[in-house]
Every structure is written in C-alpha cells, then in structure tokens.
Design an enzyme around this catalytic site. Structure first.
Site, PDB file in Angstrom:
ATOM      1  N   PHE A  89     -23.562  12.786 -23.738  1.00 36.60           N
ATOM      2  CA  PHE A  89     -22.739  12.057 -22.772  1.00 36.60           C
ATOM      3  C   PHE A  89     -21.374  11.707 -23.334  1.00 36.60           C
ATOM      4  O   PHE A  89     -20.401  11.669 -22.608  1.00 36.60           O
ATOM      5  CB  PHE A  89     -23.444  10.747 -22.384  1.00 36.60           C
ATOM      6  CG  PHE A  89     -24.483  10.919 -21.312  1.00 36.60           C
ATOM      7  CD1 PHE A  89     -24.685  12.140 -20.690  1.00 36.60           C
ATOM      8  CD2 PHE A  89     -25.252   9.838 -20.914  1.00 36.60           C
ATOM      9  CE1 PHE A  89     -25.644  12.287 -19.695  1.00 36.60           C
ATOM     10  CE2 PHE A  89     -26.208   9.968 -19.925  1.00 36.60           C
ATOM     11  CZ  PHE A  89     -26.403  11.194 -19.313  1.00 36.60           C
TER      12      PHE A  89
ATOM     13  N   SER B 277     -25.592   7.839 -30.409  1.00 36.06           N
ATOM     14  CA  SER B 277     -24.400   7.016 -30.657  1.00 36.06           C
ATOM     15  C   SER B 277     -24.788   5.542 -30.858  1.00 36.06           C
ATOM     16  O   SER B 277     -23.976   4.750 -31.303  1.00 36.06           O
ATOM     17  CB  SER B 277     -23.441   7.125 -29.470  1.00 36.06           C
ATOM     18  OG  SER B 277     -24.095   6.702 -28.286  1.00 36.06           O
TER      19      SER B 277
ATOM     20  N   HIS C 295     -36.152   6.596 -21.428  1.00 34.24           N
ATOM     21  CA  HIS C 295     -35.341   6.809 -20.226  1.00 34.24           C
ATOM     22  C   HIS C 295     -35.975   7.812 -19.265  1.00 34.24           C
ATOM     23  O   HIS C 295     -35.293   8.411 -18.438  1.00 34.24           O
ATOM     24  CB  HIS C 295     -33.929   7.256 -20.618  1.00 34.24           C
ATOM     25  CG  HIS C 295     -33.167   6.198 -21.366  1.00 34.24           C
ATOM     26  ND1 HIS C 295     -32.090   6.457 -22.175  1.00 34.24           N
ATOM     27  CD2 HIS C 295     -33.348   4.856 -21.434  1.00 34.24           C
ATOM     28  CE1 HIS C 295     -31.638   5.316 -22.694  1.00 34.24           C
ATOM     29  NE2 HIS C 295     -32.390   4.334 -22.274  1.00 34.24           N
TER      30      HIS C 295
HETATM   31  P1  NAD Z   1     -24.722   9.804 -26.721  1.00 35.21           P
HETATM   32  O1  NAD Z   1     -24.113  10.908 -25.913  1.00 35.21           O
HETATM   33  O2  NAD Z   1     -24.221   8.428 -26.507  1.00 35.21           O
HETATM   34  O3  NAD Z   1     -24.529  10.130 -28.267  1.00 35.21           O
HETATM   35  C1  NAD Z   1     -24.911  11.336 -28.833  1.00 35.21           C
HETATM   36  C2  NAD Z   1     -24.573  11.256 -30.311  1.00 35.21           C
HETATM   37  O4  NAD Z   1     -25.050  12.420 -30.913  1.00 35.21           O
HETATM   38  C3  NAD Z   1     -23.059  11.174 -30.581  1.00 35.21           C
HETATM   39  O5  NAD Z   1     -22.802  10.079 -31.417  1.00 35.21           O
HETATM   40  C4  NAD Z   1     -22.739  12.509 -31.268  1.00 35.21           C
HETATM   41  O6  NAD Z   1     -21.818  12.354 -32.320  1.00 35.21           O
HETATM   42  C5  NAD Z   1     -24.088  12.907 -31.809  1.00 35.21           C
HETATM   43  N1  NAD Z   1     -24.312  14.343 -31.861  1.00 35.21           N
HETATM   44  C6  NAD Z   1     -23.955  15.280 -30.954  1.00 35.21           C
HETATM   45  N2  NAD Z   1     -24.390  16.490 -31.340  1.00 35.21           N
HETATM   46  C7  NAD Z   1     -25.035  16.306 -32.528  1.00 35.21           C
HETATM   47  C8  NAD Z   1     -25.688  17.183 -33.428  1.00 35.21           C
HETATM   48  N3  NAD Z   1     -25.789  18.481 -33.196  1.00 35.21           N
HETATM   49  N4  NAD Z   1     -26.247  16.638 -34.539  1.00 35.21           N
HETATM   50  C9  NAD Z   1     -26.135  15.320 -34.812  1.00 35.21           C
HETATM   51  N5  NAD Z   1     -25.510  14.446 -33.995  1.00 35.21           N
HETATM   52  C10 NAD Z   1     -24.973  14.940 -32.871  1.00 35.21           C
HETATM   53  O7  NAD Z   1     -26.288   9.914 -26.531  1.00 35.21           O
HETATM   54  P2  NAD Z   1     -27.422   8.806 -26.677  1.00 35.21           P
HETATM   55  O8  NAD Z   1     -27.144   7.915 -27.824  1.00 35.21           O
HETATM   56  O9  NAD Z   1     -28.693   9.524 -26.568  1.00 35.21           O
HETATM   57  O10 NAD Z   1     -27.283   7.889 -25.377  1.00 35.21           O
HETATM   58  C11 NAD Z   1     -26.852   8.361 -24.145  1.00 35.21           C
HETATM   59  C12 NAD Z   1     -27.858   8.501 -23.031  1.00 35.21           C
HETATM   60  O11 NAD Z   1     -27.752   9.850 -22.718  1.00 35.21           O
HETATM   61  C13 NAD Z   1     -29.287   8.339 -23.309  1.00 35.21           C
HETATM   62  O12 NAD Z   1     -29.731   7.295 -22.542  1.00 35.21           O
HETATM   63  C14 NAD Z   1     -29.979   9.610 -22.762  1.00 35.21           C
HETATM   64  O13 NAD Z   1     -30.937   9.257 -21.795  1.00 35.21           O
HETATM   65  C15 NAD Z   1     -28.911  10.352 -22.080  1.00 35.21           C
HETATM   66  N6  NAD Z   1     -28.786  11.807 -22.257  1.00 35.21           N
HETATM   67  C16 NAD Z   1     -29.862  12.576 -22.543  1.00 35.21           C
HETATM   68  C17 NAD Z   1     -29.703  13.938 -22.704  1.00 35.21           C
HETATM   69  C18 NAD Z   1     -30.916  14.765 -22.995  1.00 35.21           C
HETATM   70  O14 NAD Z   1     -32.011  14.426 -22.546  1.00 35.21           O
HETATM   71  N7  NAD Z   1     -30.766  15.848 -23.750  1.00 35.21           N
HETATM   72  C19 NAD Z   1     -28.440  14.520 -22.604  1.00 35.21           C
HETATM   73  C20 NAD Z   1     -27.355  13.697 -22.308  1.00 35.21           C
HETATM   74  C21 NAD Z   1     -27.546  12.333 -22.135  1.00 35.21           C
END
Ligand code: NAD
Length: 259
Positions: free
Chosen positions: A35, A199, A123
């Site tokens: 996100f 994050s 979630h």
């Molecule tokens: P976030 O988007 O806030 O943060 C993701 C973090 O991961 C960032 O700090 C980034 O620097 C790091 N990151 C990105 N790619 C990476 C990698 N390859 N290796 C290591 N670190 C990496 O996501 P969050 O903290 O999960 O919170 C956001 C909300 O997003 C959650 O509530 C979740 O439900 C939802 N979400 C889920 C998905 C999914 O299910 N795949 C995708 C997008 C958002």
C-alpha cells in the site's frame, strides 16, 4: 548484510517460540503491490472512499468497492508464494515456528503450505466472501465470475438477496475479536518475534511487536524501509524478505541440529 543474516539465523536457532508477523512486503515479490511503497494501490485509489461505512451506506458505495475489487482480485489470484512464504513454511516444518500473524489478505501463507490454524489473519482473507444477512459463504472466485459477467453489485442467491461482502476487514470496520485475542496471546508467548515486510503503521495490528517485546521476546525486523518500531528491535535488516529469509534457511540448514 551477511553478518545480519547470520545474526538472524542465530536468533532463530536459539528460539523456542518463534512468531512471525507479516505485512504486504512479504508478498510484493509475488507481484502483489503493497500500500505504501510508490506505485502502491493508494497511489491510484483514494483510501478514504473505500470504508466499511461507505460500503454499508449505499449501493453506490458497494458499486465503487466492487469495481476496485474486480480490478485487484486478479492480481491476488495469479500470485504465487515466493521464497519468503516458503522459508516460513520450512521454519514451521522444522518445528521452529509457532505461527504467522499476518495483516495480509492474499492467502499466500496457506498456499505455500502453512496449515490454516497456523495463520492468524488480522485483516481477513480476500479469497472468501459471505452474505451479511444469512452468512452463506461464497468463494471470491465465484463472485469474480459474476463481476466479470457484468454484475456491478453481487447479491446473495434468492430468496435471500442479502449484501455480499469479502471476508476482509475494511477501513473503519471493527477488528476480528477472536483473531486479535489469539494474536496477542501468541505474541506475548513468543521468545522471538520476527516482523517481515510491514511498515508497522497500521494499528491495532502494529501493537503486536510491542506486546511481544513487553512480554520479554527478542524483536527482529526485516523490511525494506524504516519502521517506527526499529528503535525497539534487537535486530533490523533492511532487505528483501525473500532474499533474507531464504538466506536464513540456508544458514540454518548448514548448521548442526541443536538438541
Ligand atoms: P505497508 O504497505 O504499509 O508496508 C509494506 C512494507 O513492506 C513497507 O514498509 C515496505 O518498505 C516493505 N516492503 C515492500 N516490499 C518488501 C520486500 N520485498 N521485502 C521486505 N520489505 C518490503 O503494508 P502493511 O504494513 O502490511 O500494512 C498495510 C495494510 O495493507 C495491511 O493491513 C494489509 O491488510 C494490506 N495489504 C495487504 C496486501 C496483501 O495481502 N498482499 C497487499 C497490500 C496491502
């Protein structure tokens, strides 16, 4: 980085109760954008619009929501677990991992091979949906077929006709009580709490590392960017989840088995 991987392998190898806490960053290498990184979903859509309140309030709100869902679900559907998901399964199979607490909704931990009872989903899960009136479950795949057939707002089968909602927790919606309690209990019982790809800004999920730390666990964070809890961590690795976790598994496999 090599020293940090070695340090994490050391922590994992000494742990008796390892709990992993994952966020969207564990799945970016599977092709699901997170996100908050540039190019993420909220660069293209306004999160304030996609709230539980807007979904419940009007047909127009549900129509907007399903329009977003119709576009984003195929990304989840075609994603495959990556080496980070597989590494966590290896840790579980080798009796090193208690469970994964995840903020993700993509079902990739289970698809990689973790039993559902080892995945605490804070979630929800985007591969399932249900009727809010009669609780009838629907595979999200089935709903996707309806959306792609031109249905703008899917409803429950007759005679119910109730509102169908994905089993995800929307912005503004209450957190699931059982999962929150279980996550907190397991976080407090952990002796090593490993954050991967989060994050740590989305609350209340982001309290979990603090619960673990307060209860005496070591805290390790593997994330590409800084987090507000880095200062509380015993180890911070700025790196790719897949590369770091796969390297940790390699180190562990190269070691003699501890008693
Ligand atoms: P976030 O988007 O806030 O943060 C993701 C973090 O991961 C960032 O700090 C980034 O620097 C790091 N990151 C990105 N790619 C990476 C990698 N390859 N290796 C290591 N670190 C990496 O996501 P969050 O903290 O999960 O919170 C956001 C909300 O997003 C959650 O509530 C979740 O439900 C939802 N979400 C889920 C998905 C999914 O299910 N795949 C995708 C997008 C958002």
């Amino acid at each position: 980085m090599r020293d940090q991987v070695e340090a994490l392998a050391e922590l994992v190898s000494g742990a008796r109760g390892l709990v992993a806490f994952t966020g969207a960053g564990v799945s970016t290498e599977s092709g699901i954008p997170d996100f908050r990184s540039p190019g993420g979903v909220w660069d293209r859509f306004d999160p304030n619009e996609f709230t539980f309140q807007n979904f419940m309030a009007s047909e127009a709100g549900r129509r907007r929501y399903w329009e977003l869902g119709r576009q984003t679900f195929p990304v989840i559907r075609r994603a495959e677990p990556n080496p980070a998901h597989h590494a966590l399964v290896t840790l579980w199979r080798t009796n090193r991992l208690d469970c994964v607490i995840t903020q993700n909704i993509d079902n990739l931990h289970q698809r990689a091979g973790l039993p559902p009872e080892r995945v605490v989903e804070l979630h929800g899960n985007a591969t399932q949906a249900r009727c809010l009136s009669c609780e009838k479950p629907y595979a999200r795949e089935h709903i996707q077929a309806r959306l792609e057939d031109g249905v703008a707002v899917p409803l429950c089968d007759p005679p119910c006709g109730g509102i169908i909602k994905p089993r995800t927790i929307m912005f503004g919606e209450a957190m699931p009580r059982r999962e929150m309690e279980e996550a907190e209990r397991r976080a407090r019982a952990a002796d090593l709490f490993l954050v991967v790809g989060s994050s740590l800004v989305v609350y209340p999920a982001a309290y979990m590392p603090l619960h673990a730390k307060q209860a005496g666990a070591r805290l390790a964070i593997v994330n590409l960017s800084e987090t507000p809890h880095d200062h509380a961590a015993d180890l911070v690795i700025r790196g790719s989840a897949a590369a770091v976790l796969a390297a940790v598994i390699e180190r562990l496999q190269a070691r003699p088995v501890s008693p």
